[in-house]
Design a protein around this motif. Structure first.
Motif, PDB file in Angstrom:
ATOM      1  N   VAL B 222       0.841  -1.197   0.000  1.00 15.74           N
ATOM      2  CA  VAL B 222       0.000   0.000   0.000  1.00 15.74           C
ATOM      3  C   VAL B 222       0.875   1.246   0.000  1.00 15.74           C
ATOM      4  CG1 VAL B 222      -1.645   1.315   1.374  1.00 15.74           C
ATOM      5  CG2 VAL B 222      -1.922  -1.124   1.137  1.00 15.74           C
ATOM      6  N   LEU B 223       1.926   1.216   0.817  1.00 13.32           N
ATOM      7  CA  LEU B 223       2.791   2.392   0.933  1.00 13.32           C
ATOM      8  C   LEU B 223       3.539   2.678  -0.372  1.00 13.32           C
ATOM      9  CD1 LEU B 223       4.207   1.892   4.526  1.00 13.32           C
ATOM     10  CD2 LEU B 223       2.681   3.688   3.750  1.00 13.32           C
ATOM     11  N   THR B 224       4.031   1.634  -1.048  1.00 14.61           N
ATOM     12  CA  THR B 224       4.727   1.895  -2.310  1.00 14.61           C
ATOM     13  C   THR B 224       3.760   2.490  -3.327  1.00 14.61           C
ATOM     14  OG1 THR B 224       4.481  -0.468  -2.679  1.00 14.61           O
ATOM     15  CG2 THR B 224       6.685   0.308  -2.310  1.00 14.61           C
ATOM     16  N   THR B 225       2.539   1.970  -3.378  1.00 12.26           N
ATOM     17  CA  THR B 225       1.543   2.535  -4.298  1.00 12.26           C
ATOM     18  C   THR B 225       1.290   4.002  -3.967  1.00 12.26           C
ATOM     19  OG1 THR B 225       0.483   0.375  -4.244  1.00 12.26           O
ATOM     20  CG2 THR B 225      -0.718   2.148  -5.298  1.00 12.26           C
ATOM     21  N   ALA B 226       1.107   4.283  -2.675  1.00 12.56           N
ATOM     22  CA  ALA B 226       0.828   5.662  -2.263  1.00 12.56           C
ATOM     23  C   ALA B 226       1.985   6.574  -2.631  1.00 12.56           C
ATOM     24  CB  ALA B 226       0.566   5.708  -0.766  1.00 12.56           C
ATOM     25  N   ALA B 227       3.227   6.097  -2.442  1.00 17.06           N
ATOM     26  CA  ALA B 227       4.396   6.925  -2.752  1.00 17.06           C
ATOM     27  C   ALA B 227       4.443   7.218  -4.245  1.00 17.06           C
ATOM     28  CB  ALA B 227       5.674   6.225  -2.300  1.00 17.06           C
ATOM     29  N   LEU B 228       4.129   6.223  -5.081  1.00 13.27           N
ATOM     30  CA  LEU B 228       4.113   6.453  -6.534  1.00 13.27           C
ATOM     31  C   LEU B 228       3.064   7.495  -6.894  1.00 13.27           C
ATOM     32  CD1 LEU B 228       4.439   2.854  -8.029  1.00 13.27           C
ATOM     33  CD2 LEU B 228       6.107   4.682  -8.117  1.00 13.27           C
ATOM     34  N   ILE B 229       1.911   7.420  -6.226  1.00 18.04           N
ATOM     35  CA  ILE B 229       0.837   8.361  -6.551  1.00 18.04           C
ATOM     36  C   ILE B 229       1.205   9.777  -6.100  1.00 18.04           C
ATOM     37  CG2 ILE B 229      -1.559   8.987  -6.024  1.00 18.04           C
ATOM     38  CD1 ILE B 229      -2.209   6.014  -6.068  1.00 18.04           C
ATOM     39  N   THR B 230       1.754   9.935  -4.888  1.00 18.28           N
ATOM     40  CA  THR B 230       2.111  11.299  -4.458  1.00 18.28           C
ATOM     41  C   THR B 230       3.246  11.849  -5.317  1.00 18.28           C
ATOM     42  OG1 THR B 230       3.501  10.364  -2.728  1.00 18.28           O
ATOM     43  CG2 THR B 230       1.343  11.147  -2.059  1.00 18.28           C
ATOM     44  N   LEU B 231       4.162  10.958  -5.745  1.00 23.66           N
ATOM     45  CA  LEU B 231       5.244  11.407  -6.629  1.00 23.66           C
ATOM     46  C   LEU B 231       4.664  12.024  -7.892  1.00 23.66           C
ATOM     47  CD1 LEU B 231       8.188  11.502  -7.571  1.00 23.66           C
ATOM     48  CD2 LEU B 231       8.005   9.127  -8.232  1.00 23.66           C
TER      49      LEU B 231
END
Lengths: 325, 388
Positions: B222-231
């Motif tokens: 979940v965190l990697t997905t979220a980081a990609l989205i905020t990036l």
């Protein structure tokens, strides 16, 4: 299963060498859901866009061309769908391939657009008895059984509900049904729910497209419970509706333990809990206990919720032996 | 760090995976039975729907019990600090019940009861903090408090939604703190958030797959997905321009707007490219979803064609593209296949869920009294939300 786990299991002698070999084979990367979602969005955009396109160009020459395009695409989709289709059976028929599902869906959606246009422009079906909604519903229902398509079946069900004047899609079931201003809707909801539950029951009982039962019941159970609860909250003879609620609850409880369905079990328990709590609160409210009433109410909620928690845990254990949705 | 019995967690994962391999026919029934006895079920995890029911009921109990306490202590309710103290006390009780009773003693794991108590105690702690500070919190301080609570809860209970809350509030903290510190930081905000997200992405994707973090696997996904989205969002032209207008009162085109347009267009295809190249589902799916954001951003500022034409064309392109991929992958190529991973039984459930989604999205059908209203009006924004 990852490498680490496979090694761990085979070290403990829990995996035979053959199974180990099988598990260690390189796995294919499935893009099934990604592509399916794109296909679904494509169908959504195309059918929606064509609908608006005809509507916006209604008074120009262009709209007949657009209409022709819709008709041709729709016909083409039906021809393709029919050609690839597997022979009809009263049991579940698997789709020849996944794309086929969406061709059927697109065909049905475009057909509805087409029919609606004809009705609006030339009034082909007349205005009586809501036939403009009823006929597309029949086509959808037929297609659902003919092509064995759950999505089309649920479209048919929502159309049937719309024909009866009620909304049963998840978002609209509470927001679009003004039970409080139009109490006839309550009876419509009960009738619709009963029809759908019967359809689900009969599908299973006579083993005719048994796998449709879940979709029928799912729409049916919610509208039935919600309509009965609305009757309890809004009408004078609420106790009659409470009795009906108990009856339906008993039926659903029996059915969900027969089918070993966690989903229907949970729904039944929660709707019943709402109904019972309403009766208790109503009684507390009318007996004028002031602060004592509030205390009793809070105690009731804590105690009853604990009891229902226990009930759900027990049910979970019972159903777990052979679980499904 | 994790509150649940680690052996129990491991056994649950082993049983789950063995079950799914068994359904696919990769291991035999005898082996399955052997695995079941060697790794017995220690933790209590009910069915997903029962979990929802238990969650709701626990929430009812928690709220009513708080109401009862407040009722008993009615005399003190005119003092704000007293209310804050009461809520804090109740949050502490919930947390103690969660840790000592339900998790340690009853061995509940994702049963709905532990989920509800996690959220109840975090919510109570946060509410108490807000009451104590007289409802006058800086944005950065609020985000900091949320982040601290959510991080602790994530570490203890490995809840995915909590992990997401922690990450979101951490980004929020940097965002608000930047605006409070200096105007230069505010101007550089898109780049700061992009850098932080990139760092977070690298960190989380390195941690994921390591054995000592195996219990946090789902959280890390979940965190990697979220980081990609905020990036992506930090560099997206629409977000930069509208947030800039909101926070700094700057209107009109963004300075060095071309750079943000490049980010807007380039990042999603890059995600998809690496997703396909490395067979990484997270990057592939995030990239596909963000393609919708490109369309949205362009359409917001430049109206190339009317919406219905765009819908028809876009729909046709999507259908043809999907059709082409299906044809192409009829035989698996380069390790890709169109066949679903799920077993027939799981597919039945997913198909039933899909039918409900279809009914919801396509339901706008002609009504008898509306003389002319076509369906599909809701379909316009479907770009970014279709991943079910």
């Amino acid at each position: 299963m990852n490498q680490r786990l496979i090694n761990k299991l085979s070290e403990q002698g829990l995996l035979s060498p053959e199974s180990r070999e099988k598990l260690l084979l390189p796995r294919l990367f499935s893009v099934h859901w990604e592509v399916t979602t794109l296909l679904y969005l494509g169908v959504l955009l195309l059918s929606g866009g064509l609908g608006i396109l005809v509507y916006k160009n209604i008074d120009t020459i262009g709209h007949q061309v657009i209409l022709l395009a819709i008709g041709l695409t729709c016909g083409l989709c039906f021809v393709i769908a029919n050609k690839k289709k597997r022979p009809f059976s009263r049991h579940k028929v698997l789709a020849p391939n996944m794309g086929w599902d969406y061709i059927v869906l697109l065909a049905c959606l475009l057909f509805i657009t087409f029919i609606t246009y004809l009705q609006a422009q030339y009034n082909v079906f007349g205005t009586r008895y809501g036939s403009a909604t009823f006929i597309p519903m029949l086509v959808l229902l037929f297609s659902a059984y003919y092509f064995d398509h759950l999505g089309v079946l649920s479209l048919a069900i929502t159309n049937f509900a719309a024909w009866m004047g009620i909304a049963i899609t998840p978002y609209e079931i509470l927001s679009n049904n003004a039970f409080n201003t139009d109490t006839r809707l309550i009876y419509t909801g009960v009738l619709l729910g009963a029809i759908l539950m019967t359809a689900g029951y009969l599908s299973e009982r006579f083993d005719f497209k048994k796998h449709f039962a879940f979709t029928y019941d799912n729409f049916g159970v919610h509208i039935l419970f919600i309509a009965v609860l609305a009757g309890m909250f809004l009408l004078e003879f609420y106790y009659l509706f409470f009795l009906v609620l108990c009856g339906i609850g008993a039926f659903c409880y029996w059915q969900s333990s027969q089918r070993k369905s966690f989903y229907f079990m949970m729904i039944t328990v929660l709707y019943l809990y709402i109904g019972v709590s309403y009766m208790i609160l109503r009684w507390l409210f009318y007996t004028n206990l002031d602060l004592g009433g509030i205390y009793l109410g809070l105690f009731y909620f804590i105690g009853s919720a604990v009891a229902v928690v226990r009930l759900l845990i027990v049910q979970n254990k019972k159903l777990k032996t052979n679980d499904s949705i | 760090m994790i509150a649940y019995n680690p052996t129990g967690l491991d056994n649950a994962v082993i049983n789950d995976q063995a079950q799914s391999e068994y359904k696919k026919g990769n291991i035999t029934a005898v082996e399955m039975a052997g695995i079941k006895t060697a790794f017995p079920e220690i933790l209590y995890t009910p069915n997903f729907f029962i979990r929802i029911g238990l969650f709701l009921l626990t929430a009812v109990i928690v709220i009513c019990a708080l109401g009862l306490i407040m009722l008993v202590m009615m005399a003190g309710l005119n003092n704000e600090n007293f209310i804050g103290g009461l809520i804090l006390f109740w949050g502490g009780c919930c947390y103690a019940m969660l840790e000592l009773w339900w998790v340690q003693d009853k061995k509940h794991y994702r049963s709905g009861i532990d989920d509800a108590l996690t959220w109840a105690s975090s919510g109570a702690l946060l509410t108490a903090m807000i009451v104590f500070t007289d409802f006058d919190l800086e944005g950065s301080f609020l985000c900091g408090v949320i982040c601290a609570i959510a991080t602790w809860m994530t570490l203890r209970f490995a809840d995915m939604l909590m992990a997401l809350t922690a990450f979101g509030s951490a980004i929020g903290f940097i965002f608000f703190a930047g605006f409070e510190v200096s105007p230069i930081a505010a101007d550089l905000m898109p780049f700061i958030i992009m850098l932080v997200s990139l760092g977070a992405y690298v960190l989380f994707s390195r941690l994921s797959g390591k054995e000592q973090f195996r219990h946090y696997e789902a959280c890390l996904d979940v965190l990697t997905t979220a980081a990609l989205i905020t990036l992506y969002m930090a560099g997206n032209y629409f977000v930069v321009r509208e947030v800039g207008a909101e926070m700094l009162g700057k209107t009109g085109p963004v300075p060095i707007g071309w750079l943000f347009w490049i980010f807007t267009f380039v990042i999603p295809p890059v995600y998809i490219y690496f997703g396909i190249r490395r067979k990484d589902r997270i990057r592939l799916r995030t990239g596909l979803i963000l393609l919708g954001m490109i369309v949205f951003t362009v359409r917001y500022y430049h109206s190339l064609m009317p919406i219905e034409t765009a819908m028809v064309l876009g729909g046709a392109v999507l259908i043809v593209a999907a059709w082409a991929v299906i044809r192409y992958l009829k035989q698996p190529r380069y390790g890709f296949t169109y066949e679903a991973d799920e077993s027939g039984e799981e597919m039945t459930g997913l198909k039933a869920a899909e039918a409900i989604i279809i009914a919801q999205t396509f339901h706008k059908t002609p009504q008898p009294d509306d003389s002319f209203k076509f369906g599909g009006g809701t379909g316009g924004g479907g770009g970014a939300t279709g991943d079910y």
